[in-house]
Enzyme design. Structure first.
Site, mmCIF file in Angstrom:
data_model
loop_
_atom_site.group_PDB
_atom_site.id
_atom_site.type_symbol
_atom_site.label_atom_id
_atom_site.label_comp_id
_atom_site.label_asym_id
_atom_site.label_seq_id
_atom_site.Cartn_x
_atom_site.Cartn_y
_atom_site.Cartn_z
ATOM 1 N N GLU A 44 0.734 -1.183 -0.008
ATOM 2 C CA GLU A 44 0.023 0.038 -0.077
ATOM 3 C C GLU A 44 0.860 1.274 0.102
ATOM 4 O O GLU A 44 0.606 2.248 -0.775
ATOM 5 C CB GLU A 44 -0.842 0.065 1.188
ATOM 6 C CG GLU A 44 -1.830 1.124 1.220
ATOM 7 C CD GLU A 44 -2.844 1.078 2.457
ATOM 8 O OE1 GLU A 44 -3.548 2.048 2.658
ATOM 9 O OE2 GLU A 44 -2.935 -0.017 3.125
ATOM 10 N N PRO A 247 2.567 44.544 17.259
ATOM 11 C CA PRO A 247 3.571 44.881 18.775
ATOM 12 C C PRO A 247 4.891 44.224 18.456
ATOM 13 O O PRO A 247 5.717 44.711 19.189
ATOM 14 C CB PRO A 247 2.461 44.213 19.791
ATOM 15 C CG PRO A 247 1.906 43.338 19.146
ATOM 16 C CD PRO A 247 1.609 43.419 17.687
ATOM 17 N N ASP A 270 10.361 52.009 11.451
ATOM 18 C CA ASP A 270 10.464 52.651 12.588
ATOM 19 C C ASP A 270 11.459 51.547 13.632
ATOM 20 O O ASP A 270 11.382 50.537 13.441
ATOM 21 C CB ASP A 270 9.314 52.884 13.642
ATOM 22 C CG ASP A 270 8.469 54.037 13.047
ATOM 23 O OD1 ASP A 270 9.074 54.823 12.374
ATOM 24 O OD2 ASP A 270 7.437 54.248 13.483
ATOM 25 N N LYS A 292 11.630 56.431 15.249
ATOM 26 C CA LYS A 292 10.845 57.302 16.208
ATOM 27 C C LYS A 292 11.133 56.502 17.291
ATOM 28 O O LYS A 292 10.241 55.696 17.456
ATOM 29 C CB LYS A 292 10.013 57.821 15.563
ATOM 30 C CG LYS A 292 10.006 58.512 14.279
ATOM 31 C CD LYS A 292 8.757 59.265 13.709
ATOM 32 C CE LYS A 292 8.204 60.099 14.549
ATOM 33 N NZ LYS A 292 8.990 61.398 14.936
ATOM 34 N N GLY A 324 2.658 48.373 15.906
ATOM 35 C CA GLY A 324 1.459 48.582 16.373
ATOM 36 C C GLY A 324 0.298 48.785 15.236
ATOM 37 O O GLY A 324 0.348 48.227 14.133
ATOM 38 N N ASP A 325 -0.513 49.672 15.394
ATOM 39 C CA ASP A 325 -1.474 50.093 14.473
ATOM 40 C C ASP A 325 -1.181 51.429 14.042
ATOM 41 O O ASP A 325 -1.012 52.388 14.953
ATOM 42 C CB ASP A 325 -3.064 50.012 15.207
ATOM 43 C CG ASP A 325 -4.089 50.430 14.092
ATOM 44 O OD1 ASP A 325 -4.702 49.440 13.547
ATOM 45 O OD2 ASP A 325 -4.216 51.691 13.802
ATOM 46 N N ILE A 328 -3.060 54.581 15.792
ATOM 47 C CA ILE A 328 -3.148 54.905 17.352
ATOM 48 C C ILE A 328 -1.863 55.075 17.573
ATOM 49 O O ILE A 328 -0.812 54.347 17.645
ATOM 50 C CB ILE A 328 -3.809 53.415 18.019
ATOM 51 C CG1 ILE A 328 -4.977 53.088 17.590
ATOM 52 C CG2 ILE A 328 -3.504 53.497 19.407
ATOM 53 C CD1 ILE A 328 -5.524 51.660 18.159
ATOM 54 N N THR A 353 -2.606 46.582 17.771
ATOM 55 C CA THR A 353 -2.109 47.558 18.687
ATOM 56 C C THR A 353 -1.633 46.868 19.999
ATOM 57 O O THR A 353 -2.254 45.887 20.315
ATOM 58 C CB THR A 353 -3.111 48.552 19.148
ATOM 59 O OG1 THR A 353 -2.285 49.773 19.816
ATOM 60 C CG2 THR A 353 -4.288 48.176 20.002
ATOM 61 N N MET A 407 3.535 54.599 25.968
ATOM 62 C CA MET A 407 4.909 55.740 25.941
ATOM 63 C C MET A 407 4.720 56.251 27.299
ATOM 64 O O MET A 407 5.048 57.611 27.265
ATOM 65 C CB MET A 407 5.010 56.386 24.780
ATOM 66 C CG MET A 407 4.889 55.859 23.612
ATOM 67 S SD MET A 407 4.363 56.846 22.067
ATOM 68 C CE MET A 407 2.827 57.314 22.635
#
Length: 499
Positions: A44, A247, A270, A292, A324-325, A328, A353, A407
């Site tokens: 088989e 994230p 970033d 940044k 993240g987003d 936001i 986010t 932050m």
């Protein structure tokens, strides 16, 4: 003291390791149509290999004095592409003449070794089923959208894992993909003859791929394809896509973000964007670090805006990749306003986010109905580097609100004092997390009055997220999680380096 500004930095290959890491084996795609393959054994397991080889167009010569009933049924049914030839006898070295591959299901080690040695002597790649030490090549798991064929190999050490990966990929690829791939083959000559090499052709194929993954049937494509040829044959206006990288963990990327990265000419990213995210971008894309980061030397926002405009006017697809987003606390509003004034097309791909990723990691609902009827995301500092005075601090002291400060690490003591002064209880539960979703992520759990000391116990150079509210009221959890790293499941963060 305001941090100094810096110029964007192109990330060169010198800063990163080689694009190709060590390979356990070299993946190859071997054409078999009309070619002879020898298969010894009538079991088989051998039948499955015979069906696979014939599906690739091979003429499979089966040497077996007896056939399993599965094999007999296969012979009766025939192949979708190739052919079977049954030799009702055992194999011999002479039967290997003219073959391009040799496969056997051997009953004993001696038989396996004999077949392996005969094939090696004949100069034919050989595979003994389920006996890796006598294999010159392995069969991997296959995702079949022919002419799109995806092979998955674990080098024989974890076949079940290979099958699991195959199932995962199967769910991502529409069944109609094989029709689109066949159409691409038919269009290839026209693309070569009507579109200029380089940017024009790449634009066409990128948009063609968007159609292929749109779940539209090929039959609905002719009108749109003609429009593609017309558009790609004229000078292309540049555009900018703001993309949320999530994230940290590359597995948080959306499919739309992946497609944007794969079609980018230039990526402006970033500091907080993880290397594993950049690794998924188009290899030829130019990567510019426009870091940044709060409290550090950073590129001026005006310089980033100018660069997006300049590159887009050169006809490039610019991806502005943000942690993240982008909508936001990502300065997206300023960037979109500038692009709109300049008449440059722009779009946004949302990302997960940090607050959502943190809640998922901790297994805590930010709006658990027993504790909170609203959630607020608040910046931890103003443009002047102080507490934001335009925030409704009295509203943030609402006991049925979960508040997440982004932050806010350097402002932790002042945030705590301000909230308590506005009526928030000193024993309000708090969770602080650094580097959400990354391997180096750490968390502290305590109460609002201890916030400054709690933040001080965590790495000072990592991004901090401060979450305050009764949803974090599990006291046992608070005691267990003080300054402990978050446990990430194996494979949660993608290993690897940017290209």
């Amino acid at each position: 003291m305001k941090p100094e500004s810096r110029k964007p930095v192109e990330i060169s290959s010198k800063r990163r390791p080689a694009r190709v890491e060590a390979l356990a084996a070299l993946p190859l795609f071997f054409p078999l149509e009309g070619r002879k393959v020898v298969l010894a054994g009538g079991t088989e397991a051998a039948a499955w290999k015979a069906e696979l080889l014939a599906a690739a167009g091979a003429e499979v010569h089966v040497y077996a004095d007896r056939l399993d009933e599965v094999f007999e049924a296969l012979f009766a049914r025939g192949s979708v592409k190739g052919a079977f030839v049954h030799h009702q006898r055992l194999w011999s070295p002479e039967c290997l003449a003219g073959a391009v591959l040799a496969v056997a299901d051997a009953n004993t080690e001696g038989e396996a070794q004999a077949f392996y040695c005969a094939a090696k002597t004949a100069g034919i790649p050989v595979n003994i089923i389920d006996n890796p030490k006598f294999c010159g090549f392995q069969f991997g798991s296959i995702v079949n959208r022919s002419p799109v064929v995806i092979g998955i190999s674990t080098n024989g050490v974890a076949p079940i894992l290979g099958q699991a990966i195959r199932r995962k990929i199967e769910t991502l690829l529409p069944n109609a993909l094989q029709d689109w791939a066949a159409l691409a083959g038919r269009l290839r000559a026209r693309v070569l003859s009507t579109l200029e090499a380089g940017a024009e052709r790449r634009r066409f194929w990128e948009r063609f791929c968007d159609l292929a993954f749109s779940s539209k049937p090929v039959q609905a494509a002719p009108t749109e394809l003609e429009a593609l040829f017309d558009k790609c044959g004229t000078p292309q206006a540049g555009r900018v896509t703001l993309v949320g990288a999530g994230p940290g963990d590359a597995e948080h990327l959306t499919l739309k973000a992946m497609r944007a990265l794969q079609s980018a000419d230039v990526i402006l990213f970033d500091d907080l964007v993880d290397d594993s995210v950049l690794e998924l971008a188009r290899r030829e894309a130019k990567r510019l670090l426009v870091g940044k980061r709060g409290g550090r030397e950073s590129c001026r926002q005006e310089d980033i805006n100018d660069m997006m405009v300049t590159l887009a006017r050169q006809g490039k697809h610019v991806v502005r990749l943000k942690s993240g987003d982008p909508m936001i606390f990502g300065r997206a509003g300023e960037e979109l306003e500038r692009l709109e004034r300049e008449g440059i097309a722009a779009s946004v791909v949302p990302g997960i986010t940090a607050a959502s990723a943190m809640a998922a990691e901790l297994g805590i609902s930010l709006t658990h109905r027993d504790h909170a009827q609203s959630v607020r995301f608040v910046t931890g500092h103003s443009r002047k580097g102080d507490l934001p005075e335009t925030v409704d601090w009295r509203g943030l002291a609402d006991p049925v609100t979960t508040t997440v400060f982004y932050m806010g690490g350097r402002m932790a003591g002042r945030i705590s004092a301000r909230l308590i002064a506005q009526g928030r209880k000193p024993d309000t539960p708090v969770r602080v997390t650094t580097s959400v979703s990354r391997d180096m992520s750490r968390t502290w759990s305590g109460v609002l009055s201890e916030l400054e000391d709690g933040v001080g116990s965590l790495p000072s150079d990592e991004p901090v997220l401060i979450a305050i509210g009764e949803v974090f009221s599990n006291r046992r959890m608070r005691e267990e999680c003080r300054s402990f790293p978050i446990a990430h499941p194996p494979g949660a963060a993608m290993a690897g380096r940017p290209q």
